[in-house]
Scaffold this motif. Sequence first.
Motif, PDB file in Angstrom:
ATOM      1  N   VAL A   1      10.969  15.808   8.596  1.00 35.68           N
ATOM      2  CA  VAL A   1      10.807  14.909   7.615  1.00 35.68           C
ATOM      3  C   VAL A   1       9.196  14.895   7.490  1.00 35.68           C
ATOM      4  N   ALA A   2       8.516  15.389   6.555  1.00 34.60           N
ATOM      5  CA  ALA A   2       7.171  15.745   6.500  1.00 34.60           C
ATOM      6  C   ALA A   2       6.404  14.327   5.724  1.00 34.60           C
ATOM      7  N   ALA A   3       7.031  13.735   4.910  1.00 31.30           N
ATOM      8  CA  ALA A   3       6.716  12.658   4.376  1.00 31.30           C
ATOM      9  C   ALA A   3       7.918  11.475   4.220  1.00 31.30           C
ATOM     10  N   PRO A   4       7.835  10.641   5.135  1.00 35.18           N
ATOM     11  CA  PRO A   4       9.001   9.553   5.301  1.00 35.18           C
ATOM     12  C   PRO A   4       8.842   8.659   3.975  1.00 35.18           C
ATOM     13  N   LEU A   5       7.625   8.528   3.490  1.00 33.41           N
ATOM     14  CA  LEU A   5       7.672   7.377   2.274  1.00 33.41           C
ATOM     15  C   LEU A   5       8.328   7.876   1.048  1.00 33.41           C
ATOM     16  N   VAL A   6       8.602   9.150   0.979  1.00 33.87           N
ATOM     17  CA  VAL A   6       9.422   9.490  -0.045  1.00 33.87           C
ATOM     18  C   VAL A   6      10.793   8.997   0.091  1.00 33.87           C
ATOM     19  N   ARG A   7      11.402   8.923   1.294  1.00 35.15           N
ATOM     20  CA  ARG A   7      12.505   8.549   1.376  1.00 35.15           C
ATOM     21  C   ARG A   7      12.846   7.193   0.783  1.00 35.15           C
ATOM     22  N   LEU A   8      11.866   6.262   1.375  1.00 33.65           N
ATOM     23  CA  LEU A   8      11.924   4.994   0.914  1.00 33.65           C
ATOM     24  C   LEU A   8      11.755   4.797  -0.725  1.00 33.65           C
ATOM     25  N   ALA A   9      10.760   5.465  -1.231  1.00 30.33           N
ATOM     26  CA  ALA A   9      10.653   5.201  -2.505  1.00 30.33           C
ATOM     27  C   ALA A   9      11.722   5.668  -3.359  1.00 30.33           C
ATOM     28  N   ARG A  10      12.301   7.083  -3.170  1.00 33.57           N
ATOM     29  CA  ARG A  10      13.301   7.416  -4.004  1.00 33.57           C
ATOM     30  C   ARG A  10      14.702   6.731  -3.656  1.00 33.57           C
ATOM     31  N   GLY A  11      14.866   6.411  -2.322  1.00 35.13           N
ATOM     32  CA  GLY A  11      16.048   5.681  -2.115  1.00 35.13           C
ATOM     33  C   GLY A  11      16.157   4.072  -2.493  1.00 35.13           C
TER      34      GLY A  11
ATOM     35  N   GLU B   1      11.439   4.859 -14.780  1.00 34.03           N
ATOM     36  CA  GLU B   1      11.602   3.539 -15.122  1.00 34.03           C
ATOM     37  C   GLU B   1      11.899   2.546 -13.782  1.00 34.03           C
ATOM     38  N   ARG B   2      11.973   3.173 -12.682  1.00 35.07           N
ATOM     39  CA  ARG B   2      12.303   2.219 -11.659  1.00 35.07           C
ATOM     40  C   ARG B   2      11.157   1.486 -11.203  1.00 35.07           C
ATOM     41  N   VAL B   3      10.179   1.578 -11.629  1.00 36.02           N
ATOM     42  CA  VAL B   3       8.740   1.056 -10.868  1.00 36.02           C
ATOM     43  C   VAL B   3       8.319  -0.090 -11.853  1.00 36.02           C
ATOM     44  N   ARG B   4       7.887  -1.385 -11.269  1.00 37.62           N
ATOM     45  CA  ARG B   4       7.533  -2.340 -11.926  1.00 37.62           C
ATOM     46  C   ARG B   4       6.259  -2.843 -11.063  1.00 37.62           C
ATOM     47  N   THR B   5       5.477  -3.390 -12.070  1.00 43.00           N
ATOM     48  CA  THR B   5       3.928  -3.960 -11.503  1.00 43.00           C
ATOM     49  C   THR B   5       4.208  -5.738 -11.576  1.00 43.00           C
ATOM     50  N   ILE B   6       4.082  -6.071 -10.354  1.00 43.40           N
ATOM     51  CA  ILE B   6       4.092  -7.563 -10.350  1.00 43.40           C
ATOM     52  C   ILE B   6       2.740  -7.940  -9.371  1.00 43.40           C
ATOM     53  N   GLU B   7       2.072  -8.347  -9.961  1.00 36.28           N
ATOM     54  CA  GLU B   7       0.644  -8.641  -8.857  1.00 36.28           C
ATOM     55  C   GLU B   7       0.896  -9.884  -8.237  1.00 36.28           C
ATOM     56  N   ALA B   8      -0.058 -10.114  -7.042  1.00 33.77           N
ATOM     57  CA  ALA B   8       0.149 -10.688  -6.126  1.00 33.77           C
ATOM     58  C   ALA B   8      -0.663 -12.135  -6.580  1.00 33.77           C
ATOM     59  N   GLY B   9      -0.260 -13.236  -6.200  1.00 37.11           N
ATOM     60  CA  GLY B   9      -0.908 -14.558  -6.728  1.00 37.11           C
ATOM     61  C   GLY B   9      -1.685 -15.092  -5.954  1.00 37.11           C
TER      62      GLY B   9
ATOM     63  N   ASN C   1       0.938  -1.301   0.203  1.00 40.36           N
ATOM     64  CA  ASN C   1      -0.170  -0.046  -0.095  1.00 40.36           C
ATOM     65  C   ASN C   1       0.870   1.244  -0.056  1.00 40.36           C
ATOM     66  N   LEU C   2       0.269   2.597  -0.127  1.00 40.29           N
ATOM     67  CA  LEU C   2       1.152   3.854   0.013  1.00 40.29           C
ATOM     68  C   LEU C   2       0.580   4.490   1.007  1.00 40.29           C
ATOM     69  N   GLN C   3       0.313   4.036   2.002  1.00 40.54           N
ATOM     70  CA  GLN C   3      -0.227   4.924   3.142  1.00 40.54           C
ATOM     71  C   GLN C   3       1.125   5.391   3.881  1.00 40.54           C
TER      72      GLN C   3
ATOM     73  N   GLN D   1       1.040   3.731 -10.867  1.00 35.76           N
ATOM     74  CA  GLN D   1       0.754   5.026 -11.468  1.00 35.76           C
ATOM     75  C   GLN D   1       0.926   5.995 -10.330  1.00 35.76           C
ATOM     76  N   ARG D   2       0.431   5.641  -9.093  1.00 35.32           N
ATOM     77  CA  ARG D   2       0.575   6.577  -7.812  1.00 35.32           C
ATOM     78  C   ARG D   2       2.126   6.735  -7.434  1.00 35.32           C
ATOM     79  N   LEU D   3       2.667   5.594  -7.678  1.00 33.61           N
ATOM     80  CA  LEU D   3       4.282   5.866  -7.248  1.00 33.61           C
ATOM     81  C   LEU D   3       4.829   6.817  -8.267  1.00 33.61           C
ATOM     82  N   GLN D   4       4.602   6.683  -9.522  1.00 30.70           N
ATOM     83  CA  GLN D   4       5.339   7.517 -10.312  1.00 30.70           C
ATOM     84  C   GLN D   4       4.913   8.767 -10.400  1.00 30.70           C
ATOM     85  N   GLN D   5       3.581   9.114 -10.097  1.00 26.95           N
ATOM     86  CA  GLN D   5       3.046  10.540 -10.151  1.00 26.95           C
ATOM     87  C   GLN D   5       3.586  11.211  -8.917  1.00 26.95           C
ATOM     88  N   ARG D   6       3.495  10.337  -7.836  1.00 29.62           N
ATOM     89  CA  ARG D   6       3.972  11.145  -6.301  1.00 29.62           C
ATOM     90  C   ARG D   6       5.422  11.211  -6.293  1.00 29.62           C
TER      91      ARG D   6
END
Length: 430
Positions: free
Chosen positions: A174-184, A207-215, A164-166, A197-202
């Motif tokens: 540090v107002a938005a910790p998630l950006v440190r994880l995503a960009r790092g 090209e660092r983002v891939r989609t692999i659905e859960a089984g 999730n992206l909560q 799409q949300r990861l890329q937009q935010r």
Amino acid sequence: MSGDRDEPVTRGAAPGGPAQPLRVLMVSATYPPTRCGVGEYVSRLAAELVTLGAQVFVLSGRAAGPQHQHELLSPETGIGPPPALQSAEPPVFTPDPAGVLLARAVERWSWDALPLVAATLRAVRPHVLNVQYHAEDYALHPAVCELAALAAPLGVPAVTTFHNLQEPHAWPGVAAPLVRLARGSARCIATNTQDQQRLQQRFHLGERVRTIEAGPGISAPAAPRRARGAGPLQLFYFGFLNPAKGLESLLRALALLRGQGRAAHLTLAAGLHTDAPGRLRAYAERVEAEIETLRLAPLLTRPGYLPHEQVSEGLLACDLAVFPFREGLCGKNTSFWSALHHAAPALTTTGPGLPAGLADLDNVLLASAEDPASLAARIAWAIEHRELLPGIGERGRAYVRARLSWDALARAAMGVLAEAATPVQEGAGA
């Protein structure tokens, strides 16, 4: 990555030296038998990666039973900045039955966990760190968002799988910790196209983002589906109870069907997530009130949350499994894929993340999200065309086997991990 399952994926050693199996350190808040969808995903994926030739270490929380109880941090909780990193002893890893090396070692997911993770990185010396992110599983503490930065000085790239992206809670400066994880992270994996799409937009990750659905969270046993006779259409709903699952719409649809004189009976195999009894108690009470207001008790069987074996029995016995997600089905909804894997005819809701290839009245039944009348109409169709349901179930199973086998998903994940990984040099982290 080789297409031959018998050839392990390897990383090169020093020139002229032997190749090494890809060494992966996965960090997950939970791991089976703790009841948690992310932990079950990690267990299935890690086992498949081992089969593909990787050496997989999993560092998880201490819980070793079904309960995963922790208090989520409240917004009023004051979180200071990360303290200076202290030394810590690395945990002891022991192999589970699948050959995954497991250490249930993290007492609390807070700043206190960082020295243990750092010690683990130095001891394991992985080629890649795989962070399994789901904010609530880490009690909304931001420490997990520092793991990519923690690994970087040791020469270990991070791949983060976003369930999730909560946003977790912030700390001063540090107002938005998630950006440190995503960009790092060298690579990011989303489990559905919407989150990609949300990861890329935010975070502008390119090209660092891939989609692999859960089984499928629960694989079908060898037992055949049970032949059903006449009587009320047997509906089956299972999983954790939370507002996103849309259960209220299904209850109201059941009341509409009763008003139309159509016979249907619902087995409601639902329970609260073990980390959520406090924060979702009010929602559970609303569901209870809805059942009472609609006078649905005679139309329900309520066994509560069931272990996997009993869920399989329910899926093999039902006429129709129902998943009325409030935002529509997307790739991370493993309960739905489990139903299809059992060849259970399945009804779900549409939304912007509906996976390609699912077709109404072909391999699935589709209704509008948050629309009890639409759900009731599709259940009524199933009542009137019961003889067509087994074929829909078989085509659903063919869909999930072709697109979402754990072997294929693990190969895709292995490709991303290997792409991000760098060989560990002698003396690194010493």
